[in-house]
Design an enzyme around this catalytic site. Structure first.
Site, PDB file in Angstrom:
ATOM      1  N   TYR A 207     144.495  86.812 126.289  1.00 43.07           N
ATOM      2  CA  TYR A 207     144.905  86.465 127.658  1.00 43.07           C
ATOM      3  C   TYR A 207     143.694  85.991 128.463  1.00 43.07           C
ATOM      4  O   TYR A 207     143.777  85.024 129.207  1.00 43.07           O
ATOM      5  CB  TYR A 207     145.544  87.678 128.354  1.00 43.07           C
ATOM      6  CG  TYR A 207     146.163  87.303 129.686  1.00 43.07           C
ATOM      7  CD1 TYR A 207     147.498  86.921 129.768  1.00 43.07           C
ATOM      8  CD2 TYR A 207     145.396  87.294 130.841  1.00 43.07           C
ATOM      9  CE1 TYR A 207     148.050  86.533 130.975  1.00 43.07           C
ATOM     10  CE2 TYR A 207     145.946  86.901 132.059  1.00 43.07           C
ATOM     11  CZ  TYR A 207     147.273  86.534 132.120  1.00 43.07           C
ATOM     12  OH  TYR A 207     147.819  86.151 133.317  1.00 43.07           O
TER      13      TYR A 207
ATOM     14  N   PHE B 239     149.974  56.324 142.166  1.00 46.97           N
ATOM     15  CA  PHE B 239     150.677  56.808 140.979  1.00 46.97           C
ATOM     16  C   PHE B 239     151.697  57.827 141.473  1.00 46.97           C
ATOM     17  O   PHE B 239     151.436  58.594 142.391  1.00 46.97           O
ATOM     18  CB  PHE B 239     149.754  57.391 139.915  1.00 46.97           C
ATOM     19  CG  PHE B 239     150.535  57.725 138.674  1.00 46.97           C
ATOM     20  CD1 PHE B 239     151.045  56.699 137.888  1.00 46.97           C
ATOM     21  CD2 PHE B 239     150.849  59.022 138.344  1.00 46.97           C
ATOM     22  CE1 PHE B 239     151.840  56.983 136.783  1.00 46.97           C
ATOM     23  CE2 PHE B 239     151.641  59.313 137.242  1.00 46.97           C
ATOM     24  CZ  PHE B 239     152.146  58.290 136.457  1.00 46.97           C
ATOM     25  N   THR B 240     152.860  57.827 140.831  1.00 48.58           N
ATOM     26  CA  THR B 240     154.017  58.601 141.319  1.00 48.58           C
ATOM     27  C   THR B 240     153.682  60.065 141.622  1.00 48.58           C
ATOM     28  O   THR B 240     153.867  60.531 142.746  1.00 48.58           O
ATOM     29  CB  THR B 240     155.132  58.535 140.261  1.00 48.58           C
ATOM     30  OG1 THR B 240     154.586  58.910 139.002  1.00 48.58           O
ATOM     31  CG2 THR B 240     155.705  57.131 140.163  1.00 48.58           C
TER      32      THR B 240
ATOM     33  N   ASP C   6     140.953  59.868 138.846  1.00 46.62           N
ATOM     34  CA  ASP C   6     142.014  60.173 137.886  1.00 46.62           C
ATOM     35  C   ASP C   6     141.550  59.622 136.538  1.00 46.62           C
ATOM     36  O   ASP C   6     141.655  58.424 136.272  1.00 46.62           O
ATOM     37  CB  ASP C   6     143.327  59.522 138.328  1.00 46.62           C
ATOM     38  CG  ASP C   6     144.472  59.823 137.362  1.00 46.62           C
ATOM     39  OD1 ASP C   6     144.194  60.219 136.210  1.00 46.62           O
ATOM     40  OD2 ASP C   6     145.638  59.654 137.754  1.00 46.62           O
TER      41      ASP C   6
ATOM     42  N   LYS D   2     147.041  61.995 127.239  1.00 44.11           N
ATOM     43  CA  LYS D   2     146.786  60.581 126.911  1.00 44.11           C
ATOM     44  C   LYS D   2     145.499  60.451 126.078  1.00 44.11           C
ATOM     45  O   LYS D   2     145.541  60.593 124.863  1.00 44.11           O
ATOM     46  CB  LYS D   2     146.699  59.748 128.200  1.00 44.11           C
ATOM     47  CG  LYS D   2     148.053  59.450 128.842  1.00 44.11           C
ATOM     48  CD  LYS D   2     148.587  60.576 129.661  1.00 44.11           C
ATOM     49  CE  LYS D   2     149.724  60.170 130.571  1.00 44.11           C
ATOM     50  NZ  LYS D   2     150.244  61.319 131.315  1.00 44.11           N
TER      51      LYS D   2
ATOM     52  N   ARG E 272     159.263  50.604 135.899  1.00 47.78           N
ATOM     53  CA  ARG E 272     158.141  50.795 136.809  1.00 47.78           C
ATOM     54  C   ARG E 272     158.295  49.791 137.952  1.00 47.78           C
ATOM     55  O   ARG E 272     157.543  48.862 138.100  1.00 47.78           O
ATOM     56  CB  ARG E 272     156.791  50.596 136.109  1.00 47.78           C
ATOM     57  CG  ARG E 272     156.514  51.548 134.977  1.00 47.78           C
ATOM     58  CD  ARG E 272     155.931  52.898 135.374  1.00 47.78           C
ATOM     59  NE  ARG E 272     156.855  53.814 135.949  1.00 47.78           N
ATOM     60  CZ  ARG E 272     156.553  55.089 136.251  1.00 47.78           C
ATOM     61  NH1 ARG E 272     155.352  55.551 136.030  1.00 47.78           N
ATOM     62  NH2 ARG E 272     157.443  55.884 136.796  1.00 47.78           N
TER      63      ARG E 272
ATOM     64  N   PHE F   7     162.958  58.453 139.617  1.00 46.50           N
ATOM     65  CA  PHE F   7     163.073  57.725 138.348  1.00 46.50           C
ATOM     66  C   PHE F   7     163.342  58.646 137.166  1.00 46.50           C
ATOM     67  O   PHE F   7     163.929  58.233 136.178  1.00 46.50           O
ATOM     68  CB  PHE F   7     161.793  56.910 138.087  1.00 46.50           C
ATOM     69  CG  PHE F   7     160.548  57.741 138.174  1.00 46.50           C
ATOM     70  CD1 PHE F   7     159.902  57.899 139.387  1.00 46.50           C
ATOM     71  CD2 PHE F   7     160.041  58.393 137.068  1.00 46.50           C
ATOM     72  CE1 PHE F   7     158.771  58.692 139.486  1.00 46.50           C
ATOM     73  CE2 PHE F   7     158.905  59.182 137.152  1.00 46.50           C
ATOM     74  CZ  PHE F   7     158.280  59.339 138.374  1.00 46.50           C
TER      75      PHE F   7
HETATM   76  C1  P70 Z   1     153.026  58.225 131.947  1.00 52.58           C
HETATM   77  C2  P70 Z   1     152.652  59.669 132.202  1.00 52.58           C
HETATM   78  C3  P70 Z   1     151.084  60.633 133.773  1.00 52.58           C
HETATM   79  C4  P70 Z   1     149.947  60.501 134.667  1.00 52.58           C
HETATM   80  C5  P70 Z   1     149.211  59.290 134.747  1.00 52.58           C
HETATM   81  C6  P70 Z   1     148.146  59.182 135.637  1.00 52.58           C
HETATM   82  C7  P70 Z   1     147.351  57.918 135.734  1.00 52.58           C
HETATM   83  C8  P70 Z   1     148.497  61.376 136.361  1.00 52.58           C
HETATM   84  C9  P70 Z   1     149.580  61.554 135.509  1.00 52.58           C
HETATM   85  C10 P70 Z   1     150.331  62.856 135.523  1.00 52.58           C
HETATM   86  C11 P70 Z   1     153.844  60.568 132.470  1.00 52.58           C
HETATM   87  C12 P70 Z   1     154.639  60.142 133.642  1.00 52.58           C
HETATM   88  C13 P70 Z   1     154.395  60.690 134.900  1.00 52.58           C
HETATM   89  C14 P70 Z   1     155.103  60.233 135.996  1.00 52.58           C
HETATM   90  C15 P70 Z   1     156.023  59.218 135.836  1.00 52.58           C
HETATM   91  C16 P70 Z   1     156.312  58.710 134.588  1.00 52.58           C
HETATM   92  C17 P70 Z   1     155.613  59.172 133.500  1.00 52.58           C
HETATM   93  N1  P70 Z   1     151.656  59.663 133.248  1.00 52.58           N
HETATM   94  N2  P70 Z   1     147.838  60.220 136.408  1.00 52.58           N
HETATM   95  O1  P70 Z   1     153.944  58.033 131.155  1.00 52.58           O
HETATM   96  O2  P70 Z   1     150.054  63.578 134.388  1.00 52.58           O
HETATM   97  O3  P70 Z   1     152.266  63.702 133.215  1.00 52.58           O
HETATM   98  O4  P70 Z   1     150.331  65.137 132.528  1.00 52.58           O
HETATM   99  O5  P70 Z   1     151.525  65.566 134.647  1.00 52.58           O
HETATM  100  O6  P70 Z   1     149.542  58.238 133.979  1.00 52.58           O
HETATM  101  O7  P70 Z   1     152.400  57.306 132.478  1.00 52.58           O
HETATM  102  P1  P70 Z   1     151.111  64.538 133.646  1.00 52.58           P
END
Ligand code: P70
Length: 463
Positions: free
Chosen positions: A77, A129-130, A220, A263, A387, A454
């Site tokens: 742990y 980014f979303t 990021d 990634k 997207r 989405f």
């Molecule tokens: C994708 C994934 C995640 C991601 C990223 C960047 C540049 C942070 C994150 C978050 C998964 C995804 C996320 C949101 C919408 C669609 C798909 N990208 N910054 O497929 O990381 O997913 O580990 O929480 O690309 O691009 P995590």
């Protein structure tokens, strides 16, 4: 006459040891599946997908060395051995002294936003980014896009479309004051812009500006080795440097960073929060125990942290990145041969189809990229991701739809997973959908969740 050698082909620096069977489906099965999924590829069952280009996130193939590491997971742990191995590698590759593990990228984004953003703040960034933007908004902040204009034009050629426009940043600083800007948020490459990199020169200019105005910089670093790769290839003075050297240099001006380890690190789960700032670190590891788990595992198993540490050793290998981006380029160039409109230059992790050009007869509010994603799945079982307007969501203050300039379908390549033949099949499918594009209809949204619509939104075909 024998064929003349005009070039030397290259191939992946690995071979396949384990395979996973995938299922081919019929059009009838796919019709039913996509309808049941509300024309949203996030809601499909993966068993109904043939070639899965939804994302490169957590879908990578681990190496034998990473799998071997999984067997030496220390599942204590507190104080797991693998945590310390991983921390050493965070220092080695990202150059940050302090580290908190998180279960994935957005968990780190959450912690950063909670610590740094206060209500009324503005966070400038090189395109949204979303998940990043949502956590900034949930903390009471407003995201402001300061990427160069070229990034919003799919056909505009620029070697570093992820660059910041310093005039846009300066205008924001003049308008709201530097004290209301907790940090500038830079991603490299920029996912939503098409996997477009940011240049070292731009990062350095930005750091001079930020130092002058007392603004912090956060990065990021989710696909940072791909950014380093583009710098090595495209920016003067970097050809002879290693990816690891460029990565370190890129990150020097930043106060901290976060990584979705799913990634670059070629693992199935994991996230990283890292900083140079001891005070921010102390707060972050404290929030970690609230949201993630103890600060020596952050929601991960010991074996996951070992796979991440080993993935880091592999992620900086030039030939591995070359093969990965080479696949993406191969796909993009083949699509261009068929006249399919894509974002150019071709980016690092995915080929982005320009749905506005592909389906000019569908208005943006009828979700052309969403419709096109569903249509490609219907044609061949290849799964991509919208997207565009669905991803862009609504304005946090007014509740109105955001209308992004980019309306794209992303075909994303998991690392070390698919072969060139899979790409050929994908290209042929997209090209045949392109040939029949006039018959494609738009969609109507029939269910819209409050956050990140989405992922779970549902649609119906317009008549
Ligand atoms: C994708 C994934 C995640 C991601 C990223 C960047 C540049 C942070 C994150 C978050 C998964 C995804 C996320 C949101 C919408 C669609 C798909 N990208 N910054 O497929 O990381 O997913 O580990 O929480 O690309 O691009 P995590």
């Amino acid at each position: 006459m024998s064929k003349k050698i005009v070039k030397r082909s290259w191939a992946e620096p690995f071979k396949i040891k384990v395979v996973e069977q995938i299922k081919m489906t019929t059009r009838a099965v796919r019709e039913k599946a996509i309808k049941e999924a509300g024309y949203n590829t996030f809601l499909l069952r993966s068993q109904d997908v043939y070639i899965d280009l939804l994302t490169d996130s957590g879908t990578n193939a681990m190496s034998d060395n990473q799998w071997a590491g999984m067997m030496i997971g220390d599942e204590a742990y507190a104080g797991s051995r693998n945590f310390y191995t991983l921390w050493d590698n965070v220092k080695k590759y990202y150059g940050m002294p302090y580290f908190v593990p998180t279960h994935q990228g957005r968990a780190a984004e959450h912690i950063i936003a909670q610590i740094l953003v206060k209500p009324g703040d503005y966070i400038p960034g090189n395109m949204y980014f979303t998940t990043t933007r949502l956590h900034q908004e949930l903390a009471g902040g407003t995201f402001v896009d300061i990427i160069i204009d070229e990034a919003h034009d799919p056909q505009k050629i620029h070697p570093f479309k992820g660059n910041v426009d310093l005039n846009k940043l300066d205008a924001l600083v003049k308008k709201v004051g530097a004290k209301n800007i907790p940090y500038v948020c830079i991603a490299g490459p920029v996912n939503m812009a098409g996997g477009q990199p940011v240049s070292m020169a731009n990062i350095n200019e930005l750091s001079v500006y930020c130092a002058k105005h007392g603004i912090k910089m956060w990065f990021d670093a989710t696909r940072a080795v791909e950014n380093a790769y583009f710098i090595k290839l495209r920016e003067k003075g970097f050809a002879d440097k290693t990816i690891a050297q460029i990565l370190k240099e890129m990150l020097k001006p930043f106060d901290g960073l976060w990584v979705s380890a799913k990634k670059d690190l070629m693992v199935n789960i994991g996230g990283i929060f890292a900083t140079r700032n001891k005070k921010v670190f102390d707060e972050a590891r404290n929030l970690c125990v609230v949201y993630e788990g103890l600060h020596t595992y952050g929601g991960l198993a010991g074996r996951d942290m070992e796979a991440m540490a080993r993935g880091m050793d592999e992620m900086v290998d030039f030939d591995t990145i070359k093969a990965r981006i080479g696949q993406v380029e191969y796909c993009g160039n083949k699509l261009k041969e068929y006249g399919v409109p894509i974002v150019e230059p071709i980016g690092g992790h995915a080929v982005f189809l320009d749905a506005k050009k592909f389906l000019p007869h569908i208005k943006q509010i009828e979700f052309p990229a969403q419709a096109l994603t569903a249509e490609i799945y219907l044609d061949s079982g290849v799964r991509g991701m919208e997207r565009g307007i669905v991803s862009a969501g609504r304005n946090a203050k007014t509740g109105e739809n955001n209308f992004p300039k980019l309306e794209l379908v992303r075909l994303t390549f998991p690392r070390r997973v698919y072969t060139q033949a899979h790409i050929d099949v994908t290209v042929e499918s997209v090209a045949s959908v392109y040939e029949n594009r006039k018959s494609i209809k738009g969609l109507k949204m029939i269910y819209e969740p409050k956050y990140l619509r989405f992922f779970q939104g549902r649609f119906e075909k317009l008549k």
